[in-house]
Design a protein around this motif. Structure first.
Motif, PDB file in Angstrom:
ATOM      1  N   LEU A 107     -22.946  13.288  29.195  1.00 37.99           N
ATOM      2  CA  LEU A 107     -21.847  13.923  29.918  1.00 37.99           C
ATOM      3  C   LEU A 107     -21.562  13.156  31.207  1.00 37.99           C
ATOM      4  O   LEU A 107     -20.392  12.938  31.570  1.00 37.99           O
ATOM      5  CB  LEU A 107     -22.175  15.378  30.231  1.00 37.99           C
ATOM      6  CG  LEU A 107     -21.097  16.154  31.005  1.00 37.99           C
ATOM      7  CD1 LEU A 107     -19.780  16.186  30.237  1.00 37.99           C
ATOM      8  CD2 LEU A 107     -21.561  17.570  31.325  1.00 37.99           C
ATOM      9  N   CYS A 108     -22.604  12.721  31.902  1.00 39.51           N
ATOM     10  CA  CYS A 108     -22.402  11.969  33.141  1.00 39.51           C
ATOM     11  C   CYS A 108     -21.752  10.613  32.869  1.00 39.51           C
ATOM     12  O   CYS A 108     -20.949  10.129  33.680  1.00 39.51           O
ATOM     13  CB  CYS A 108     -23.723  11.804  33.884  1.00 39.51           C
ATOM     14  SG  CYS A 108     -24.303  13.329  34.667  1.00 39.51           S
ATOM     15  N   ILE A 109     -22.083   9.999  31.745  1.00 43.95           N
ATOM     16  CA  ILE A 109     -21.404   8.758  31.363  1.00 43.95           C
ATOM     17  C   ILE A 109     -19.913   9.017  31.178  1.00 43.95           C
ATOM     18  O   ILE A 109     -19.059   8.245  31.643  1.00 43.95           O
ATOM     19  CB  ILE A 109     -22.024   8.177  30.078  1.00 43.95           C
ATOM     20  CG1 ILE A 109     -23.369   7.520  30.389  1.00 43.95           C
ATOM     21  CG2 ILE A 109     -21.079   7.158  29.421  1.00 43.95           C
ATOM     22  CD1 ILE A 109     -24.066   6.948  29.178  1.00 43.95           C
ATOM     23  N   THR A 110     -19.597  10.116  30.503  1.00 46.28           N
ATOM     24  CA  THR A 110     -18.188  10.476  30.300  1.00 46.28           C
ATOM     25  C   THR A 110     -17.485  10.700  31.630  1.00 46.28           C
ATOM     26  O   THR A 110     -16.357  10.228  31.842  1.00 46.28           O
ATOM     27  CB  THR A 110     -18.089  11.745  29.436  1.00 46.28           C
ATOM     28  OG1 THR A 110     -18.642  11.485  28.148  1.00 46.28           O
ATOM     29  CG2 THR A 110     -16.636  12.181  29.276  1.00 46.28           C
ATOM     30  N   LEU A 111     -18.131  11.403  32.547  1.00 43.69           N
ATOM     31  CA  LEU A 111     -17.527  11.670  33.854  1.00 43.69           C
ATOM     32  C   LEU A 111     -17.275  10.376  34.609  1.00 43.69           C
ATOM     33  O   LEU A 111     -16.194  10.169  35.176  1.00 43.69           O
ATOM     34  CB  LEU A 111     -18.439  12.583  34.677  1.00 43.69           C
ATOM     35  CG  LEU A 111     -18.705  13.992  34.127  1.00 43.69           C
ATOM     36  CD1 LEU A 111     -19.725  14.714  35.004  1.00 43.69           C
ATOM     37  CD2 LEU A 111     -17.420  14.799  34.040  1.00 43.69           C
ATOM     38  N   GLU A 314     -21.343  18.543  22.361  1.00 48.36           N
ATOM     39  CA  GLU A 314     -20.456  17.799  21.457  1.00 48.36           C
ATOM     40  C   GLU A 314     -19.523  16.929  22.298  1.00 48.36           C
ATOM     41  O   GLU A 314     -18.433  17.368  22.666  1.00 48.36           O
ATOM     42  CB  GLU A 314     -19.645  18.745  20.579  1.00 48.36           C
ATOM     43  CG  GLU A 314     -20.460  19.552  19.587  1.00 48.36           C
ATOM     44  CD  GLU A 314     -19.574  20.314  18.612  1.00 48.36           C
ATOM     45  OE1 GLU A 314     -18.843  19.656  17.847  1.00 48.36           O
ATOM     46  OE2 GLU A 314     -19.603  21.550  18.644  1.00 48.36           O
ATOM     47  N   PRO A 315     -19.916  15.711  22.627  1.00 49.70           N
ATOM     48  CA  PRO A 315     -19.105  14.862  23.511  1.00 49.70           C
ATOM     49  C   PRO A 315     -17.669  14.656  23.037  1.00 49.70           C
ATOM     50  O   PRO A 315     -16.769  14.460  23.865  1.00 49.70           O
ATOM     51  CB  PRO A 315     -19.881  13.540  23.530  1.00 49.70           C
ATOM     52  CG  PRO A 315     -21.290  13.930  23.240  1.00 49.70           C
ATOM     53  CD  PRO A 315     -21.199  15.071  22.270  1.00 49.70           C
ATOM     54  N   ASP A 316     -17.445  14.703  21.719  1.00 48.16           N
ATOM     55  CA  ASP A 316     -16.080  14.499  21.236  1.00 48.16           C
ATOM     56  C   ASP A 316     -15.172  15.680  21.556  1.00 48.16           C
ATOM     57  O   ASP A 316     -13.959  15.615  21.325  1.00 48.16           O
ATOM     58  CB  ASP A 316     -16.081  14.218  19.729  1.00 48.16           C
ATOM     59  CG  ASP A 316     -16.633  15.370  18.902  1.00 48.16           C
ATOM     60  OD1 ASP A 316     -17.360  16.217  19.465  1.00 48.16           O
ATOM     61  OD2 ASP A 316     -16.352  15.416  17.688  1.00 48.16           O
ATOM     62  N   LYS A 317     -15.730  16.755  22.085  1.00 52.95           N
ATOM     63  CA  LYS A 317     -14.934  17.919  22.481  1.00 52.95           C
ATOM     64  C   LYS A 317     -14.667  17.927  23.995  1.00 52.95           C
ATOM     65  O   LYS A 317     -14.193  18.916  24.533  1.00 52.95           O
ATOM     66  CB  LYS A 317     -15.680  19.211  22.109  1.00 52.95           C
ATOM     67  CG  LYS A 317     -16.000  19.359  20.625  1.00 52.95           C
ATOM     68  CD  LYS A 317     -14.750  19.675  19.826  1.00 52.95           C
ATOM     69  CE  LYS A 317     -15.082  19.848  18.336  1.00 52.95           C
ATOM     70  NZ  LYS A 317     -15.952  21.007  18.065  1.00 52.95           N
ATOM     71  N   SER A 318     -14.974  16.819  24.673  1.00 54.09           N
ATOM     72  CA  SER A 318     -14.907  16.814  26.133  1.00 54.09           C
ATOM     73  C   SER A 318     -13.533  16.457  26.701  1.00 54.09           C
ATOM     74  O   SER A 318     -13.318  16.584  27.908  1.00 54.09           O
ATOM     75  CB  SER A 318     -15.947  15.844  26.700  1.00 54.09           C
ATOM     76  OG  SER A 318     -15.653  14.509  26.316  1.00 54.09           O
ATOM     77  N   LYS A 319     -12.599  16.031  25.868  1.00 52.75           N
ATOM     78  CA  LYS A 319     -11.316  15.563  26.395  1.00 52.75           C
ATOM     79  C   LYS A 319     -10.583  16.636  27.208  1.00 52.75           C
ATOM     80  O   LYS A 319     -10.080  16.336  28.306  1.00 52.75           O
ATOM     81  CB  LYS A 319     -10.424  15.050  25.265  1.00 52.75           C
ATOM     82  CG  LYS A 319      -9.102  14.479  25.764  1.00 52.75           C
ATOM     83  CD  LYS A 319      -8.265  13.886  24.644  1.00 52.75           C
ATOM     84  CE  LYS A 319      -6.957  13.312  25.181  1.00 52.75           C
ATOM     85  NZ  LYS A 319      -6.131  12.725  24.090  1.00 52.75           N
TER      86      LYS A 319
END
Length: 351
Positions: A107-111, A314-319
């Motif tokens: 999640l932090c990578i995504t942020l 579920e990282p693919d639901k983070s958009k």
């Protein structure tokens, strides 16, 4: 409905569910924690991915540390422009997890990648070995560490004057209480300047069950029995779940009122996100209403469906969450109190 009455309907063994065992001395054996750890990737090479990460100590005597995330393109850039700073507190019901836990690491990578931000994910002490408020102490100590840290990633790339405190689940609770504490003396954190709080599916409770807790008592992601265990192990001895650490919506807390008043005077904005598939949704809605009644600028984004911290699991639901965060962090119009993902279903709370 009373806690005792509701408990009779619970079918989940909480210790088995969270995959821990309680030792005779009151400590936890966490060897089988369901979320594995991920190593940091500090080397600026293509195989490290779009975001670099590294671990640095905060307080060795408490074994607290931080994992810093930096977009790789910015690490290689000659630009003097600095990135906003997100101080992130991981979830785990105050008893589990760390910045290395794969769901919080990802999640932090995504942020960092999607928001073009430097992210500092804080390792705080866990209960029951270290009951609240020790985690709050660590959360605030991390901010004081950041303001004077000589780490080159922070010095060269982080804009300390544009800082957001963010947390998921128990980390959302931590971000809120860290905000309450630091708002009373913001000058102590300079040059670090907090602009707002981001509470991602925050973890709050109370002695009386809410309708969402009863409706989702045996929820497969966050069953009520696990919630009960987490609060039992993390709260100070002798207090119930209407203590201000757990139930921040209880009126009459002088610390809450003072902190909220200070947040308002400082112009801080709060974002609270959640979904109605989470047993905690009623607590989150209640907190938003209370804070709005106290005059705080609160953005709320509650979506239909989903489950507790779905964007981390579920990282693919983070958009949708990313879009909401982008809007929240870029909005400077005074009085704006509602944003939501343009492609998602958002249930906003009226002021």
């Amino acid at each position: 409905m009373s806690t005792e009455t509701a408990s009779s309907n619970l079918t989940v063994n909480p210790l088995a569910y969270v995959q821990v065992t309680l030792n005779p001395d009151g400590t936890l054996n966490r060897d089988r924690f369901v979320f594995p750890d991920t190593s940091a990737s500090p080397d600026p090479i293509p195989s490290a991915g779009p975001v670099l990460s590294k671990d640095v100590p905060i307080n060795p005597s408490h074994n607290t540390w931080a994992r810093i995330f930096l977009p790789r393109h910015h690490a290689r850039s000659c630009s003097e422009e600095k990135l906003p700073l997100i101080v992130y507190y991981h979830g785990g019901g105050f008893i589990l997890g760390s910045p290395a836990s794969n769901i919080f690491h990802e999640l932090c990578i995504t942020l960092a990648r999607e928001l073009s931000a430097v992210v500092v994910s804080v390792k705080y002490r866990l209960a029951p070995e270290h009951q609240l408020p020790m985690a709050y102490d660590d959360a605030v100590e991390a901010l004081h560490w950041i303001k004077t840290a000589r780490d080159e990633w922070l010095v060269e790339h982080a804009d300390l004057s544009t800082c957001y405190l963010m947390g998921s689940s128990a980390g959302g609770n931590l971000a809120f209480h860290a905000g309450l504490r630091t708002s009373t003396s913001p000058e102590d954190l300079e040059p670090l300047k907090i602009r707002g709080l981001i509470l991602h599916h925050p973890f709050f409770g109370g002695t009386q069950r809410t309708p969402s807790e009863l409706r989702l008592a045996n929820n497969h992601i966050l069953p009520l029995a696990a919630i009960d265990l987490m609060w039992e192990l993390s709260l100070p001895l002798g207090v119930d779940r209407d203590h201000e650490y757990c139930n921040s919506a209880v009126n009459g807390s002088s610390k809450l009122s003072e902190g909220v008043d200070k947040m308002r005077s400082l112009g801080w904005r709060l974002l609270v996100t959640g979904c109605d598939g989470d047993p905690l949704i009623d607590r989150q809605v209640e907190l938003v209403k209370l804070l709005k009644e106290k005059g705080l600028r609160v953005v709320s984004d509650f979506m239909e469906g989903g489950y507790h911290i779905i964007e981390a699991i579920e990282p693919d639901k983070s958009k949708p969450l990313v879009l909401t965060l982008k809007s929240f962090m870029s909005t400077t119009v005074a009085g704006q109190d509602a944003v939501g993902p343009p492609n998602g279903i958002s249930m906003q709370i009226a002021a």
